[in-house]
Design an enzyme around this catalytic site. Sequence first.
Site, PDB file in Angstrom:
ATOM      1  N   LEU A 173     -37.162  37.709 -37.135  1.00 58.72           N
ATOM      2  CA  LEU A 173     -36.743  38.649 -36.085  1.00 58.72           C
ATOM      3  C   LEU A 173     -36.157  37.912 -34.887  1.00 58.72           C
ATOM      4  CD1 LEU A 173     -38.862  38.570 -33.500  1.00 58.72           C
ATOM      5  CD2 LEU A 173     -40.260  39.926 -34.991  1.00 58.72           C
ATOM      6  N   ARG A 174     -35.289  38.610 -34.156  1.00 59.61           N
ATOM      7  CA  ARG A 174     -34.725  38.056 -32.928  1.00 59.61           C
ATOM      8  C   ARG A 174     -35.295  38.824 -31.753  1.00 59.61           C
ATOM      9  NH1 ARG A 174     -28.879  39.789 -34.353  1.00 59.61           N
ATOM     10  NH2 ARG A 174     -30.193  41.496 -35.037  1.00 59.61           N
ATOM     11  N   PHE A 287     -22.469  33.712 -34.201  1.00 59.91           N
ATOM     12  CA  PHE A 287     -22.924  32.400 -33.725  1.00 59.91           C
ATOM     13  C   PHE A 287     -21.807  31.380 -33.583  1.00 59.91           C
ATOM     14  CE2 PHE A 287     -27.557  32.577 -33.334  1.00 59.91           C
ATOM     15  CZ  PHE A 287     -27.727  33.884 -33.742  1.00 59.91           C
ATOM     16  N   LEU A 288     -20.621  31.869 -33.266  1.00 55.37           N
ATOM     17  CA  LEU A 288     -19.505  30.946 -33.016  1.00 55.37           C
ATOM     18  C   LEU A 288     -19.057  31.022 -31.555  1.00 55.37           C
ATOM     19  CD1 LEU A 288     -17.165  31.124 -36.156  1.00 55.37           C
ATOM     20  CD2 LEU A 288     -18.589  29.225 -35.398  1.00 55.37           C
ATOM     21  N   GLY A 291     -20.319  28.224 -25.139  1.00 56.64           N
ATOM     22  CA  GLY A 291     -20.966  28.537 -23.857  1.00 56.64           C
ATOM     23  C   GLY A 291     -21.924  27.439 -23.454  1.00 56.64           C
ATOM     24  N   GLY A 295     -30.931  28.228 -26.745  1.00 63.94           N
ATOM     25  CA  GLY A 295     -32.242  27.932 -26.170  1.00 63.94           C
ATOM     26  C   GLY A 295     -33.258  28.837 -26.842  1.00 63.94           C
ATOM     27  N   CYS A 298     -37.391  29.209 -30.465  1.00 57.81           N
ATOM     28  CA  CYS A 298     -37.329  28.841 -31.887  1.00 57.81           C
ATOM     29  C   CYS A 298     -36.362  27.704 -32.221  1.00 57.81           C
ATOM     30  CB  CYS A 298     -36.977  30.065 -32.723  1.00 57.81           C
ATOM     31  SG  CYS A 298     -38.302  31.282 -32.735  1.00 57.81           S
ATOM     32  N   LYS A 358     -31.604  34.497 -23.400  1.00 53.65           N
ATOM     33  CA  LYS A 358     -30.561  35.400 -23.875  1.00 53.65           C
ATOM     34  C   LYS A 358     -30.844  36.785 -23.291  1.00 53.65           C
ATOM     35  CE  LYS A 358     -32.577  36.913 -28.242  1.00 53.65           C
ATOM     36  NZ  LYS A 358     -32.356  37.143 -29.634  1.00 53.65           N
ATOM     37  N   ARG A 365     -38.508  30.429 -22.486  1.00 52.24           N
ATOM     38  CA  ARG A 365     -38.785  29.186 -23.190  1.00 52.24           C
ATOM     39  C   ARG A 365     -37.474  28.473 -23.519  1.00 52.24           C
ATOM     40  NH1 ARG A 365     -43.267  31.336 -27.486  1.00 52.24           N
ATOM     41  NH2 ARG A 365     -42.042  33.247 -27.333  1.00 52.24           N
TER      42      ARG A 365
HETATM   43  P1  NAD Z   1     -46.386  33.863 -28.757  1.00 55.15           P
HETATM   44  O1  NAD Z   1     -46.822  32.619 -28.099  1.00 55.15           O
HETATM   45  O2  NAD Z   1     -45.560  34.871 -28.024  1.00 55.15           O
HETATM   46  O3  NAD Z   1     -47.645  34.649 -29.351  1.00 55.15           O
HETATM   47  C1  NAD Z   1     -48.738  34.025 -29.944  1.00 55.15           C
HETATM   48  C2  NAD Z   1     -49.969  34.849 -29.585  1.00 55.15           C
HETATM   49  O4  NAD Z   1     -51.089  34.355 -30.310  1.00 55.15           O
HETATM   50  C3  NAD Z   1     -50.341  34.767 -28.097  1.00 55.15           C
HETATM   51  O5  NAD Z   1     -50.455  36.063 -27.561  1.00 55.15           O
HETATM   52  C4  NAD Z   1     -51.675  34.020 -28.098  1.00 55.15           C
HETATM   53  O6  NAD Z   1     -52.528  34.386 -27.047  1.00 55.15           O
HETATM   54  C5  NAD Z   1     -52.228  34.428 -29.459  1.00 55.15           C
HETATM   55  N1  NAD Z   1     -53.273  33.548 -29.965  1.00 55.15           N
HETATM   56  C6  NAD Z   1     -53.330  32.195 -29.925  1.00 55.15           C
HETATM   57  N2  NAD Z   1     -54.477  31.757 -30.489  1.00 55.15           N
HETATM   58  C7  NAD Z   1     -55.156  32.851 -30.911  1.00 55.15           C
HETATM   59  C8  NAD Z   1     -56.405  33.066 -31.556  1.00 55.15           C
HETATM   60  N3  NAD Z   1     -57.198  32.043 -31.884  1.00 55.15           N
HETATM   61  N4  NAD Z   1     -56.777  34.323 -31.835  1.00 55.15           N
HETATM   62  C9  NAD Z   1     -56.000  35.374 -31.492  1.00 55.15           C
HETATM   63  N5  NAD Z   1     -54.822  35.242 -30.859  1.00 55.15           N
HETATM   64  C10 NAD Z   1     -54.392  34.001 -30.582  1.00 55.15           C
HETATM   65  O7  NAD Z   1     -45.600  33.372 -30.061  1.00 55.15           O
HETATM   66  P2  NAD Z   1     -44.447  34.163 -30.852  1.00 55.15           P
HETATM   67  O8  NAD Z   1     -43.153  34.014 -30.144  1.00 55.15           O
HETATM   68  O9  NAD Z   1     -44.939  35.499 -31.254  1.00 55.15           O
HETATM   69  O10 NAD Z   1     -44.357  33.233 -32.156  1.00 55.15           O
HETATM   70  C11 NAD Z   1     -45.384  33.207 -33.126  1.00 55.15           C
HETATM   71  C12 NAD Z   1     -44.884  32.383 -34.307  1.00 55.15           C
HETATM   72  O11 NAD Z   1     -43.746  33.025 -34.892  1.00 55.15           O
HETATM   73  C13 NAD Z   1     -44.421  30.983 -33.920  1.00 55.15           C
HETATM   74  O12 NAD Z   1     -44.720  30.104 -34.952  1.00 55.15           O
HETATM   75  C14 NAD Z   1     -42.917  31.142 -33.801  1.00 55.15           C
HETATM   76  O13 NAD Z   1     -42.224  29.945 -34.041  1.00 55.15           O
HETATM   77  C15 NAD Z   1     -42.621  32.153 -34.879  1.00 55.15           C
HETATM   78  N6  NAD Z   1     -41.413  32.969 -34.648  1.00 55.15           N
HETATM   79  C16 NAD Z   1     -41.126  33.417 -33.393  1.00 55.15           C
HETATM   80  C17 NAD Z   1     -40.001  34.215 -33.209  1.00 55.15           C
HETATM   81  C18 NAD Z   1     -39.631  34.694 -31.830  1.00 55.15           C
HETATM   82  O14 NAD Z   1     -38.489  35.157 -31.673  1.00 55.15           O
HETATM   83  N7  NAD Z   1     -40.510  34.654 -30.853  1.00 55.15           N
HETATM   84  C19 NAD Z   1     -39.181  34.546 -34.297  1.00 55.15           C
HETATM   85  C20 NAD Z   1     -39.535  34.098 -35.560  1.00 55.15           C
HETATM   86  C21 NAD Z   1     -40.660  33.305 -35.730  1.00 55.15           C
END
Ligand code: NAD
Length: 469
Positions: A173-174, A287-288, A291, A295, A298, A358, A365
Amino acid sequence: MDICVIGAGYVGLVTSACLAYLGNHVIAVESNPERLSSLQAGGVPFFEPGLEEFVKKTSATGNLTFSDNLAAAVQKAQIIFIAVGTPSLPNGEPDLSQVMVVARAIGGALDDSKRRIVVNKSTVPVGSGNWVEMLVSQGVANAQKSAKETVPPASTARSEGPSFVVVSNPEFLREGSAIADSFYPDRIVVGSIDEQATSVMKNLYKPIINQTFEQPSFAKRPEKLESVPFVVTDLASAELIKYSANAFLAMKISFANEISGLCEKVGADVKQVAQGIGLDYRIGKAFLNAGVGWGGSCFGKDVSALMQVAKEYSYPTSLLEATVAVNERQRLVVIKKLQEELKILKGRTIGLMGLSFKPDTDDLRDAPALTIAYQLLKMGASVKAYDPVSNEVCKTLHPHLDVVYATDVEDLASDCDALVLVTEWAQFKKADWKKIAKLMRWPLVIDGRNALNEDDIRACGITYRGVGC
Ligand code: NAD
C-alpha cells in the site's frame, strides 16, 4: 475469520479496517498507550485520507476492536498478522527488534486449540520467515518452561505443543491512498510452501481476489478491475519481491532525476523526455517525475536493507548504490538553483511549500523537505515552512528545526526571497500567484516537483525554475 493484527500503524490499521470491512473479526493490538487510547476513542493517530471515517464505521459493526492484550488477541485468532515497524538502523540494516519482541510474545501466548498462521506483513529481510518461526518456537518453549516451574505436571504425558506456520505476505500500500490500495491491489503475494496455510490465506483474500465485496463509497473500484492476481511463492521469494519492488521504483525515480540533470546541460525538457519514454509500455509512465527525489518510510529503508542482504553474500549492488547516491544529490538541486538565482543565501528567507515526503500524508520520515531545511539553515538562510497537515507533526518530531511555521500559503510567501515547492499538495497547484507575487520580497519560485503551472507563475512576474527543464 478471527484475525489478530499486531501493530496499528499505517499498515496494521489499514489492514485491520479492511479485513473487518470484509466481515472478519479483527482485534488490532497496539502497545503505544497514546495511539491505543486515540484508536479506542474513535480517532486515528496519523493522517490518511478517509481512514478515520472508515475505522469508525467498521468499529461500529463490532468487527474491529483495539486492545493492548496481545495474548488474548492471539489466542482468539486463527491468523495473526505482524505489522510492527522495521525502521532503519544507522548502518542501513533494518531494526527488527519490534518483530523479535512480538514473535516471542506470540509464541508465549499460543495454545493447542487450533493451528495458527503467523503472517509477516512487516517488511523484513530475506530469511526472516525462518527467523520468526524460530522466535515463535522460543516463545512457546519459554512459556512451557515457566508453566512447568509453576504448575506441577498432572500426568507424565508429553504435549506436542501449539501448532503454527509462518508465512510472508508483504504489503504494497501507498500512504495517501492506503485504503484503495488495500482493496484494489495490483497483486497479493503470499510466501509459503505450506498448502493449508496458502489455502487459508487465499480464502481470507477471496473477496479481494474476486472483487466480490461492496465497494466503499470513498474507495471506488477502478474501472474494469475484475480480479486481483494471487501470487504464491516460497518465503524467501516473497520477502525479496517486496524489497525489489521498492528498489525498482526508487531506481526509476533516480533514473529520471539523473536524466533531468543532463536535460539541463543540453537544453532539453525532462517532462517531455519522460513522456516520450513513458509511453513505451515496457517502461511505463509512473515514477518518472524528476524533482527533489524520493523519501518516506519505505524506499530508503528498503533499498538499504537490500544492499545489506547482498553484502552478507559479498554480492555487489552497483545499481542500488547509484540509486541512493543520485537521490542524495537530487535533494540539494533546489539549493543550487537558489544559489544561481539569489547568489548569496545568507540572510535570505526561503519558504518551503510542503514538509511531508509526499502529498496526502503527514509522514515526515526521510522527507526531502527536512534535508533541504537543515541545509538552508546551515548555509545561513532563514527558513519558513507551510504544510497543509504536517506543521504540528514537524514541530513535535523536530523541535530543534529552527523553522518559522506559516498558517497558509500567503502567510508563507510574505517577505520571502524565494518559495520552493517540495511537496506537491493539490492546494499549492491552485495558489493565487498574483497575490503571492505582491507578498514576496523577491519573486522567485523553485518548483522542486515540476508540478506547478509555469505559465501562470511567469504571468505574475515571478521567476520560475523547474527541475530538468
Ligand atoms: P508504524 O511505525 O506506523 O506502525 C507500527 C506500529 O506498531 C506502531 O503503532 C507501534 O506502536 C506498534 N507496535 C510496535 N511494537 C508493538 C508491540 N510489541 N505490540 C503492539 N504494537 C506494537 O509502521 P508502518 O508504517 O505501519 O509499517 C509497518 C511495516 O510495514 C514496516 O515493516 C514497513 O516497512 C512496512 N510497510 C509500510 C508501508 C507504509 O507505507 N507505511 C507500506 C508497506 C509496508
